[in-house]
Design a protein around this motif. Structure first.
Motif: not given
Length: 263
Positions: A111-120, A153-161, A218-222
């Motif tokens: 099991a893993q937990l992650a956040i989004l930082d731009r395209a990573e 996460m990117a699916a809920y963030d237009d800028d990240a997409t 918005q996705a704050i994490a996944a």
């Protein structure tokens, strides 16, 4: 005086350690009450050679850690973003940890937990059950386009997409999605269904199911479950991951409420 560490030989440490240490000393110079510091102020507080100081300050401005102001420099917005990200990440980790343990135990996978930082994707935690070996680590990063966590996460963030689709998408395996429109289409599906999959797109031998932890759309994490393809029970794991994402969000809300100052 000849500088050591970078051009000289007096400091035997690797150059990158010296540069990082000097950059840190520049940022630490802003610990006092004075918000704007001139080059002369920074030179006095860091005792760095003027040529090195000027070069490093320019580089820190380029990455947003510092900003130019009238008569000097101030801490940049990027540093405040990082600080906010760290505080939120710590609280989220505290809320998520017991649920990640339960998810790993229930599925027998990682099991893993992650956040989004731009395209990573930035990994905050991972819990491994059994002999599974993962090529990830806490604090590590992976591209969004080939990871279930990233797509969730990117699916809920237009800028990240837009950032992900505009960036290069080199092929990792035979299953990696490398065509921008195909990835965009998949992200739309993720947004509709609330779950993302990695069917051996980053590593041929590993698959993954991920769900976003959402707040106000918005996705704050996944959160995800990862393991060998032969051990993945897709439907069971999908429901478990979705339920865990909801549980983590509820726990996070509780912690935020407890931490909020009372009036």
């Amino acid at each position: 005086m000849r500088e050591t560490g970078e051009e000289g030989t007096g400091d035997r440490r690797p150059p990158e350690h010296t540069v990082l240490g000097r950059s840190a000393s520049i940022m630490q110079a802003f610990d006092g009450g004075q918000q704007v510091l001139s080059l002369a102020d920074l030179n006095k507080r860091t005792r760095l050679p003027k040529s090195t100081l000027h070069r490093l300050v320019d580089q820190l401005c380029q990455v947003g850690w510092l900003e130019r102001d009238h008569g000097g420099y101030r801490v940049g917005l990027r540093m405040f973003e990082i600080g906010t990200l760290a505080a939120d990440g710590n609280r989220l980790h505290e809320a998520a940890f017991p649920h990640l343990q339960a998810l790993a135990s229930r599925t027998g996978l990682a099991a893993q937990l992650a956040i989004l930082d731009r395209a990573e994707v930035v990994y905050l935690e991972r819990i491994v059950v059994g002999p599974i070996r993962l090529p990830t680590r806490r604090g590590g990063r992976k591209p969004v386009y080939c990871t279930a966590l990233g797509k969730a996460m990117a699916a809920y963030d237009d800028d990240a997409t837009r950032a992900v689709i505009a960036a290069p998408m080199p092929r990792k395996t035979a299953r990696t999605v490398t065509e921008p429109f195909a990835l965009w289409t998949e992200l739309q599906r993720v947004r509709e269904e609330g779950v993302a999959f990695d069917r051996g797109e980053a590593y041929a031998e590993l698959v993954c199911v991920a769900a976003p932890i959402r707040s106000c759309g918005q996705a704050i994490a996944a959160v995800s479950v990862t393991g060998p393809a032969g051990r993945m029970r897709w439907s069971v794991v999908t429901e478990a991951v979705r339920g865990t994402a909801d549980a983590i969000w509820n726990a996070n809300v509780t912690l935020r409420a407890a931490a909020a100052p009372r009036r």
